[in-house]
Design a protein around this motif. Sequence first.
Motif, PDB file in Angstrom:
ATOM      1  N   GLU A 128      -3.125  10.211  -8.195  1.00 55.41           N
ATOM      2  CA  GLU A 128      -1.993   9.282  -8.259  1.00 55.41           C
ATOM      3  C   GLU A 128      -1.376   9.039  -6.887  1.00 55.41           C
ATOM      4  O   GLU A 128      -0.635   8.071  -6.704  1.00 55.41           O
ATOM      5  N   LYS A 129      -1.684   9.927  -5.926  1.00 57.51           N
ATOM      6  CA  LYS A 129      -1.191   9.777  -4.555  1.00 57.51           C
ATOM      7  C   LYS A 129      -2.344  10.054  -3.608  1.00 57.51           C
ATOM      8  O   LYS A 129      -2.954  11.120  -3.655  1.00 57.51           O
ATOM      9  N   ILE A 130      -2.641   9.060  -2.755  1.00 51.43           N
ATOM     10  CA  ILE A 130      -3.816   9.120  -1.885  1.00 51.43           C
ATOM     11  C   ILE A 130      -3.419   8.895  -0.433  1.00 51.43           C
ATOM     12  O   ILE A 130      -2.615   8.003  -0.128  1.00 51.43           O
ATOM     13  N   VAL A 131      -4.013   9.679   0.468  1.00 58.22           N
ATOM     14  CA  VAL A 131      -3.871   9.455   1.905  1.00 58.22           C
ATOM     15  C   VAL A 131      -5.240   9.095   2.474  1.00 58.22           C
ATOM     16  O   VAL A 131      -6.233   9.764   2.180  1.00 58.22           O
ATOM     17  N   SER A 132      -5.281   8.038   3.277  1.00 60.35           N
ATOM     18  CA  SER A 132      -6.514   7.608   3.942  1.00 60.35           C
ATOM     19  C   SER A 132      -6.381   7.806   5.443  1.00 60.35           C
ATOM     20  O   SER A 132      -5.392   7.398   6.036  1.00 60.35           O
ATOM     21  N   MET A 133      -7.391   8.420   6.049  1.00 60.54           N
ATOM     22  CA  MET A 133      -7.326   8.736   7.477  1.00 60.54           C
ATOM     23  C   MET A 133      -8.238   7.863   8.327  1.00 60.54           C
ATOM     24  O   MET A 133      -8.431   8.145   9.511  1.00 60.54           O
ATOM     25  N   MET A 134      -8.791   6.800   7.750  1.00 61.63           N
ATOM     26  CA  MET A 134      -9.709   5.922   8.483  1.00 61.63           C
ATOM     27  C   MET A 134      -9.605   4.505   7.939  1.00 61.63           C
ATOM     28  O   MET A 134      -9.536   4.315   6.726  1.00 61.63           O
ATOM     29  N   PRO A 135      -9.564   3.487   8.807  1.00 60.25           N
ATOM     30  CA  PRO A 135      -9.434   2.098   8.345  1.00 60.25           C
ATOM     31  C   PRO A 135     -10.469   1.681   7.305  1.00 60.25           C
ATOM     32  O   PRO A 135     -10.142   0.964   6.354  1.00 60.25           O
ATOM     33  N   SER A 136     -11.716   2.122   7.467  1.00 62.02           N
ATOM     34  CA  SER A 136     -12.739   1.730   6.490  1.00 62.02           C
ATOM     35  C   SER A 136     -12.426   2.299   5.114  1.00 62.02           C
ATOM     36  O   SER A 136     -12.596   1.614   4.098  1.00 62.02           O
ATOM     37  N   ASN A 137     -11.962   3.560   5.070  1.00 63.40           N
ATOM     38  CA  ASN A 137     -11.556   4.147   3.793  1.00 63.40           C
ATOM     39  C   ASN A 137     -10.436   3.339   3.156  1.00 63.40           C
ATOM     40  O   ASN A 137     -10.427   3.071   1.951  1.00 63.40           O
ATOM     41  N   THR A 138      -9.459   2.969   3.983  1.00 67.08           N
ATOM     42  CA  THR A 138      -8.295   2.235   3.494  1.00 67.08           C
ATOM     43  C   THR A 138      -8.700   0.893   2.902  1.00 67.08           C
ATOM     44  O   THR A 138      -8.208   0.490   1.840  1.00 67.08           O
ATOM     45  N   GLU A 139      -9.606   0.188   3.561  1.00 67.78           N
ATOM     46  CA  GLU A 139     -10.051  -1.102   3.043  1.00 67.78           C
ATOM     47  C   GLU A 139     -10.749  -0.935   1.694  1.00 67.78           C
ATOM     48  O   GLU A 139     -10.574  -1.756   0.790  1.00 67.78           O
ATOM     49  N   ILE A 140     -11.526   0.122   1.566  1.00 65.39           N
ATOM     50  CA  ILE A 140     -12.195   0.375   0.286  1.00 65.39           C
ATOM     51  C   ILE A 140     -11.172   0.670  -0.798  1.00 65.39           C
ATOM     52  O   ILE A 140     -11.238   0.123  -1.909  1.00 65.39           O
ATOM     53  N   LEU A 141     -10.202   1.510  -0.493  1.00 64.17           N
ATOM     54  CA  LEU A 141      -9.197   1.910  -1.486  1.00 64.17           C
ATOM     55  C   LEU A 141      -8.366   0.716  -1.953  1.00 64.17           C
ATOM     56  O   LEU A 141      -8.089   0.560  -3.149  1.00 64.17           O
ATOM     57  N   PHE A 142      -7.982  -0.155  -1.031  1.00 66.68           N
ATOM     58  CA  PHE A 142      -7.238  -1.350  -1.428  1.00 66.68           C
ATOM     59  C   PHE A 142      -8.115  -2.273  -2.269  1.00 66.68           C
ATOM     60  O   PHE A 142      -7.644  -2.851  -3.261  1.00 66.68           O
ATOM     61  N   ALA A 143      -9.373  -2.413  -1.896  1.00 68.26           N
ATOM     62  CA  ALA A 143     -10.279  -3.272  -2.665  1.00 68.26           C
ATOM     63  C   ALA A 143     -10.494  -2.727  -4.073  1.00 68.26           C
ATOM     64  O   ALA A 143     -10.786  -3.493  -5.000  1.00 68.26           O
ATOM     65  N   ASP A 199      -0.990   0.889  -5.148  1.00 69.17           N
ATOM     66  CA  ASP A 199       0.154   1.692  -5.572  1.00 69.17           C
ATOM     67  C   ASP A 199      -0.072   3.178  -5.338  1.00 69.17           C
ATOM     68  O   ASP A 199       0.877   3.934  -5.103  1.00 69.17           O
ATOM     69  N   GLU A 200      -1.330   3.606  -5.394  1.00 73.81           N
ATOM     70  CA  GLU A 200      -1.629   5.030  -5.224  1.00 73.81           C
ATOM     71  C   GLU A 200      -1.667   5.460  -3.760  1.00 73.81           C
ATOM     72  O   GLU A 200      -1.506   6.644  -3.454  1.00 73.81           O
ATOM     73  N   ILE A 201      -1.900   4.530  -2.856  1.00 72.41           N
ATOM     74  CA  ILE A 201      -1.991   4.866  -1.426  1.00 72.41           C
ATOM     75  C   ILE A 201      -0.591   5.143  -0.886  1.00 72.41           C
ATOM     76  O   ILE A 201       0.285   4.281  -0.916  1.00 72.41           O
ATOM     77  N   VAL A 202      -0.384   6.363  -0.370  1.00 71.80           N
ATOM     78  CA  VAL A 202       0.938   6.737   0.158  1.00 71.80           C
ATOM     79  C   VAL A 202       0.930   6.926   1.666  1.00 71.80           C
ATOM     80  O   VAL A 202       1.992   6.962   2.291  1.00 71.80           O
ATOM     81  N   GLY A 203      -0.250   7.036   2.281  1.00 74.11           N
ATOM     82  CA  GLY A 203      -0.321   7.224   3.721  1.00 74.11           C
ATOM     83  C   GLY A 203      -1.625   6.703   4.283  1.00 74.11           C
ATOM     84  O   GLY A 203      -2.675   6.821   3.644  1.00 74.11           O
ATOM     85  N   ALA A 206       0.238  -2.150   6.232  1.00 79.15           N
ATOM     86  CA  ALA A 206       1.347  -1.971   7.177  1.00 79.15           C
ATOM     87  C   ALA A 206       2.591  -1.410   6.509  1.00 79.15           C
ATOM     88  O   ALA A 206       3.484  -0.883   7.179  1.00 79.15           O
ATOM     89  N   GLU A 207       2.660  -1.511   5.201  1.00 76.91           N
ATOM     90  CA  GLU A 207       3.833  -1.033   4.465  1.00 76.91           C
ATOM     91  C   GLU A 207       3.743   0.453   4.119  1.00 76.91           C
ATOM     92  O   GLU A 207       4.711   1.031   3.627  1.00 76.91           O
ATOM     93  N   LYS A 208       2.600   1.058   4.394  1.00 73.57           N
ATOM     94  CA  LYS A 208       2.392   2.451   4.029  1.00 73.57           C
ATOM     95  C   LYS A 208       2.822   3.400   5.146  1.00 73.57           C
ATOM     96  O   LYS A 208       2.876   3.031   6.313  1.00 73.57           O
ATOM     97  N   GLU A 209       3.107   4.632   4.756  1.00 72.18           N
ATOM     98  CA  GLU A 209       3.492   5.664   5.724  1.00 72.18           C
ATOM     99  C   GLU A 209       2.348   5.915   6.694  1.00 72.18           C
ATOM    100  O   GLU A 209       1.189   6.018   6.311  1.00 72.18           O
ATOM    101  N   ARG A 210       2.672   6.027   7.989  1.00 75.35           N
ATOM    102  CA  ARG A 210       1.660   6.271   9.011  1.00 75.35           C
ATOM    103  C   ARG A 210       1.536   7.774   9.257  1.00 75.35           C
ATOM    104  O   ARG A 210       2.537   8.471   9.418  1.00 75.35           O
ATOM    105  N   ILE A 211       0.289   8.256   9.294  1.00 75.03           N
ATOM    106  CA  ILE A 211       0.074   9.699   9.440  1.00 75.03           C
ATOM    107  C   ILE A 211      -0.574  10.056  10.773  1.00 75.03           C
ATOM    108  O   ILE A 211      -0.995  11.201  10.991  1.00 75.03           O
TER     109      ILE A 211
END
Length: 327
Positions: free
Chosen positions: A70-85, A90-94, A106-111
């Motif tokens: 229910e809460k996901i952190v992505s540490m790489m742009p490619s991962n983030t693009e996959i997760l949004f797709a 709503d589950e992405i928190v960082g 850009a609206e997500k917390e930066r880690i």
Amino acid sequence: MKKIWKLWLLSIVAVFLLAACGGNATEEKPKVDETETSQEENKDAGAEEAYPITLTDAVGNEITLEKAPEKIVSMMPSNTEILFALDLADEIVGVSDFDDYPAEAAEKERIGGQEFNVEAIIALDPDIVFGHESAFGLSEEGYQQISDAGIPVFVVKNAADFDETYKTIETIGLLTDKQEEAEQIISTMKEKVEEVLTKLENVEEEKTVFVETSPAPEIYTPGQNTFMQEMLDMVGAKNIADDQEGWFVMEPEELVDRNPDVIIVMYDYIDTAVEDVYARDGFDTITAIKEEQVIQVDENITSRTGPRLAEGLEAIAKAIYPEVFSE
């Protein structure tokens, strides 16, 4: 900021070179633990849940999820693009400092970036953190600290081709209970790839290409065993730098001697990147310069191994064989 991005680009190049020399531990593909219900069995049974699920990541670590995160952190742009797709906004928190697509990132917390903030990640209390093999060697201690805090960390494989990219999307979809969405993404990508390759079937004369990933005085270019090499092979173009492995520096004089038909510029942190190539001393004898075939292509869609990669292949094909796509 442009200088910072350039340093990041060069650091990633260095990481890729190190990864290419790594051991077999990083070559293991994610697999479903045989003691758990497999993805295919779940599909056949029409099950709504694939949990609990146990998978082994790119560096050999095994993680188990009891339910969809229910809460996901992505540490790489490619991962983030996959997760949004995968419809997990709503589950992405960082996300990492370098994540810029889609706009909602850009609206997500930066880690953090290459040196991520372990404390910030732990404070977000995610159900899973998606790391990446390409950065693991520089951040292994931080990954371990997150794991020691009881947070599952899944290191995504550094995909070397389209098939491994599809596998990555499939695996992330499996971990997040988004199997159907993952299948749709992969299907769409494959359709785009097929569309591009079909258009190129009637190309009669192979063009020679130089891909520039950083400007003078250190002009980096990809050679064998890179994703760009695979793309050039797929579209039927000759990489003039394919006599070496990985990313390396090519001297301007050598580039002139090899005389490519097309020069592809893969960076945009310099506003005058294309103009600067045309203005280099001695480059006026290169065919690509004389024929005005210095083309800038968005690096993100060709280097991030995610849903936009098929668009990246199309962009490369259009840059090299524009006449085919103007018909």
